[in-house]
Design a protein around this motif. Structure first.
Motif, mmCIF file in Angstrom:
data_model
loop_
_atom_site.group_PDB
_atom_site.id
_atom_site.type_symbol
_atom_site.label_atom_id
_atom_site.label_comp_id
_atom_site.label_asym_id
_atom_site.label_seq_id
_atom_site.Cartn_x
_atom_site.Cartn_y
_atom_site.Cartn_z
ATOM 1 N N ARG A 1 41.736 56.006 19.036
ATOM 2 C CA ARG A 1 42.824 56.111 18.046
ATOM 3 C C ARG A 1 42.262 55.966 16.632
ATOM 4 N NH1 ARG A 1 43.461 56.407 23.222
ATOM 5 N NH2 ARG A 1 45.600 56.778 23.849
ATOM 6 N N PHE A 2 41.365 54.988 16.438
ATOM 7 C CA PHE A 2 40.775 54.815 15.109
ATOM 8 C C PHE A 2 39.873 55.992 14.754
ATOM 9 C CE2 PHE A 2 42.124 50.350 15.322
ATOM 10 C CZ PHE A 2 42.641 50.242 14.043
ATOM 11 N N ALA A 3 39.196 56.540 15.736
ATOM 12 C CA ALA A 3 38.337 57.711 15.473
ATOM 13 C C ALA A 3 39.188 58.894 15.016
ATOM 14 C CB ALA A 3 37.543 58.058 16.733
ATOM 15 N N LEU A 4 40.342 59.076 15.663
ATOM 16 C CA LEU A 4 41.260 60.159 15.276
ATOM 17 C C LEU A 4 41.750 59.951 13.843
ATOM 18 C CD1 LEU A 4 44.249 61.511 17.383
ATOM 19 C CD2 LEU A 4 44.596 60.798 15.025
ATOM 20 N N TRP B 1 46.666 44.007 9.857
ATOM 21 C CA TRP B 1 46.554 43.119 11.028
ATOM 22 C C TRP B 1 45.147 43.062 11.590
ATOM 23 C CZ3 TRP B 1 51.294 45.743 13.810
ATOM 24 C CH2 TRP B 1 52.453 45.478 13.063
ATOM 25 N N THR B 2 44.327 44.089 11.298
ATOM 26 C CA THR B 2 42.973 44.084 11.859
ATOM 27 C C THR B 2 42.203 42.837 11.427
ATOM 28 O OG1 THR B 2 42.148 45.414 9.995
ATOM 29 C CG2 THR B 2 42.796 46.606 12.003
ATOM 30 N N ALA B 3 42.586 42.267 10.274
ATOM 31 C CA ALA B 3 41.862 41.108 9.731
ATOM 32 C C ALA B 3 41.843 39.939 10.716
ATOM 33 C CB ALA B 3 42.500 40.674 8.411
ATOM 34 N N VAL B 4 42.832 39.839 11.575
ATOM 35 C CA VAL B 4 42.897 38.724 12.527
ATOM 36 C C VAL B 4 42.644 39.200 13.964
ATOM 37 C CG1 VAL B 4 44.280 37.179 11.115
ATOM 38 C CG2 VAL B 4 45.427 38.906 12.527
ATOM 39 N N THR B 5 41.893 40.291 14.089
ATOM 40 C CA THR B 5 41.519 40.815 15.415
ATOM 41 C C THR B 5 40.010 41.070 15.405
ATOM 42 O OG1 THR B 5 41.641 43.173 14.857
ATOM 43 C CG2 THR B 5 43.717 42.084 15.495
ATOM 44 N N PRO B 6 39.431 41.414 16.554
ATOM 45 C CA PRO B 6 37.995 41.763 16.566
ATOM 46 C C PRO B 6 37.721 43.161 15.993
ATOM 47 C CG PRO B 6 38.797 41.127 18.769
ATOM 48 C CD PRO B 6 39.996 41.352 17.913
ATOM 49 N N ILE B 7 38.747 43.877 15.539
ATOM 50 C CA ILE B 7 38.551 45.246 15.049
ATOM 51 C C ILE B 7 37.923 45.212 13.656
ATOM 52 C CG2 ILE B 7 39.719 47.402 14.400
ATOM 53 C CD1 ILE B 7 42.020 46.404 16.372
ATOM 54 N N ASP B 8 36.788 45.895 13.495
ATOM 55 C CA ASP B 8 36.100 45.927 12.201
ATOM 56 C C ASP B 8 36.215 47.333 11.608
ATOM 57 O OD1 ASP B 8 34.527 45.786 10.003
ATOM 58 O OD2 ASP B 8 32.759 44.991 11.034
ATOM 59 N N LEU B 9 37.003 47.456 10.552
ATOM 60 C CA LEU B 9 37.264 48.783 9.968
ATOM 61 C C LEU B 9 36.017 49.419 9.361
ATOM 62 C CD1 LEU B 9 40.825 48.563 8.333
ATOM 63 C CD2 LEU B 9 40.146 49.504 10.554
ATOM 64 N N GLU C 1 42.658 40.217 29.923
ATOM 65 C CA GLU C 1 42.330 41.563 30.389
ATOM 66 C C GLU C 1 43.198 42.616 29.692
ATOM 67 O OE1 GLU C 1 39.898 42.840 33.001
ATOM 68 O OE2 GLU C 1 39.239 41.230 31.683
ATOM 69 N N ALA C 2 44.452 42.258 29.423
ATOM 70 C CA ALA C 2 45.350 43.177 28.719
ATOM 71 C C ALA C 2 44.864 43.402 27.290
ATOM 72 C CB ALA C 2 46.772 42.635 28.725
ATOM 73 N N LYS C 3 44.321 42.353 26.689
ATOM 74 C CA LYS C 3 43.796 42.468 25.316
ATOM 75 C C LYS C 3 42.534 43.345 25.297
ATOM 76 C CE LYS C 3 45.440 37.796 24.151
ATOM 77 N NZ LYS C 3 46.470 37.939 23.134
ATOM 78 N N ARG C 4 41.649 43.135 26.244
ATOM 79 C CA ARG C 4 40.408 43.912 26.302
ATOM 80 C C ARG C 4 40.728 45.389 26.528
ATOM 81 N NH1 ARG C 4 37.863 46.217 29.926
ATOM 82 N NH2 ARG C 4 39.051 45.320 31.653
ATOM 83 N N TYR C 5 41.656 45.633 27.424
ATOM 84 C CA TYR C 5 42.094 47.006 27.734
ATOM 85 C C TYR C 5 42.658 47.686 26.483
ATOM 86 C CZ TYR C 5 45.281 50.551 29.690
ATOM 87 O OH TYR C 5 45.972 51.698 29.955
ATOM 88 N N ALA C 6 43.483 46.952 25.740
ATOM 89 C CA ALA C 6 44.086 47.508 24.522
ATOM 90 C C ALA C 6 43.004 47.847 23.491
ATOM 91 C CB ALA C 6 45.090 46.519 23.939
ATOM 92 N N LEU C 7 42.022 46.959 23.336
ATOM 93 C CA LEU C 7 40.939 47.199 22.376
ATOM 94 C C LEU C 7 40.141 48.443 22.744
ATOM 95 C CD1 LEU C 7 39.572 43.609 21.634
ATOM 96 C CD2 LEU C 7 40.479 45.229 19.954
ATOM 97 N N HIS D 1 50.550 50.301 16.855
ATOM 98 C CA HIS D 1 51.373 49.095 16.851
ATOM 99 C C HIS D 1 51.619 48.583 18.274
ATOM 100 C CE1 HIS D 1 55.462 47.205 15.432
ATOM 101 N NE2 HIS D 1 54.757 46.387 16.159
ATOM 102 N N LYS D 2 52.186 49.461 19.123
ATOM 103 C CA LYS D 2 52.643 48.983 20.430
ATOM 104 C C LYS D 2 51.514 48.880 21.447
ATOM 105 C CE LYS D 2 56.152 47.935 20.830
ATOM 106 N NZ LYS D 2 56.907 46.649 20.900
ATOM 107 N N ALA D 3 50.643 49.901 21.503
ATOM 108 C CA ALA D 3 49.619 49.908 22.559
ATOM 109 C C ALA D 3 48.419 49.038 22.207
ATOM 110 C CB ALA D 3 49.171 51.342 22.842
ATOM 111 N N LEU D 4 48.124 48.905 20.918
ATOM 112 C CA LEU D 4 46.923 48.159 20.524
ATOM 113 C C LEU D 4 47.239 46.743 20.040
ATOM 114 C CD1 LEU D 4 43.912 47.890 19.856
ATOM 115 C CD2 LEU D 4 44.329 49.147 17.733
ATOM 116 N N PHE D 5 48.076 46.644 19.005
ATOM 117 C CA PHE D 5 48.229 45.334 18.366
ATOM 118 C C PHE D 5 49.153 44.375 19.114
ATOM 119 C CE2 PHE D 5 46.572 47.851 14.828
ATOM 120 C CZ PHE D 5 45.565 47.006 14.382
#
Lengths: 211, 211
Positions: B132-135, B163-171, B120-126, B105-109
């Motif tokens: 985290r997703f691998a874990l 929330w991933t639906a509106v981010t570049p994260i592909d589950l 740059e903050a967004k790229r760093y978070a991604l 929630h806090k560090a990524l989204f």
């Protein structure tokens, strides 16, 4: 009970609580660069993300995440009164543990300390931190602790506030936070933990420089 | 009991838990832009940082911070079994609540959603989010829930995964997380909460566009 720690990091909050409780515990240092323990083992086998603290409980389970470990120690040593026993008090403890973990530790200090974080991420984190310190200052004005008595949340907060010394954050701007910080640093369990971890920290720095 | 919420935000986790418990509760929407409640009142008087959720308990206290509110609801409605009762299970619940709150929630989204956060903050978070997703994927493989049964931590995780639906994260890259997400979305309490909050979200968007 065994605490995996890195000197002066957030794991120091658990050390403070263990000292408060007079608990029997051993402490295993994790090198911040190699992520290895003194026996040469890879700490990622204990914690996949390489994060401290982890606590190995007396029944061998490994628990991660600061808020969970602090509350586990509080439950394990009830006489130390590290957590309120009433429901309303417990809710407040959890509120502050969550605030410190998300708003201060993770959102503010992590980008500041991560050498790979871009400058813009650091500036953004500092900006967002302003309102958090103002909230903390308003809460601590006229109070000795976050709750009515010392708790695991204070152990976490004093640990996090120590980090301001190596950031552009000047606690003078928030007088109640500054005096709280000074008061808590003088508490015997905190002073002992800080003095010991400073020695470990300096030794680790010396090893890194020699390597 | 009164929940201050913003549709589809992290406050939805508490709504899911209240539905699981069949609790009597009212829901007060906070406008994301004006930070006002429907009666026109400034929400900053309830929460200084303007953050949801806040929970007004039946005795009038206002509790903030998601992990604290979720655990309060779990204690208040024990029959809903939103939290394990044994000590080891409670420690695991707190571990996952802390992980979701800090690492996801806090560090990524949060940087991804904050319109003022630099690119740059967004790229760093991604980048940080990958491990985290691998874990999470490794933990959820072969499991139905984060713990042995549905808990407040699942209510929080499914909310965050939405929330991933509106981010570049592909589950799709983490199959166990993806199937967990689909399974949890079909759970009646989750489906009901999502359907209702989607309506509120669309209404709020329409109001913002009309203004």
């Amino acid at each position: 009970m065994q605490l995996y720690f890195t000197p002066l990091s957030c794991s120091m909050a658990t050390r403070i609580c263990l000292y408060e409780a007079g608990a029997e515990a051993s402490f295993v240092e994790v090198d911040t660069k190699s992520k290895r323990t003194p026996d040469g083992a890879d700490y990622h086998a204990i914690n996949r993300l390489g994060q401290v603290p982890c606590l190995r409980t007396d029944d061998g389970a490994v628990l991660s995440e600061n808020a969970a470990i602090l509350q586990y120690v509080a439950r394990r040593f009830p006489d130390a009164q590290l957590a309120p026993r009433d429901d309303a008090g417990l809710a407040r403890l959890q509120q502050w543990l969550c605030f410190i973990g998300t708003e201060l530790h993770k959102a503010l200090f992590m980008p500041l300390f991560d050498t790979e974080a871009p400058q813009e991420a650091k500036r953004y984190a500092l900006e967002k931190g302003e309102a958090r310190f103002a909230l903390l200052d308003a809460h601590l004005a006229g109070r000795e602790y976050l709750l009515d008595a010392f708790s695991a949340a204070d152990a976490y907060l004093v640990t996090v506030l120590n980090w301001t010394a190596v950031t552009p954050i000047d606690l003078k701007r928030w007088p109640a936070v500054k005096s709280y910080h000074e008061r808590l640093r003088a508490r015997p369990s905190v002073a002992k933990a800080m003095a010991e971890e400073l020695v470990s920290y300096q030794a680790q720095q010396a090893r890194h420089q020699a390597a």
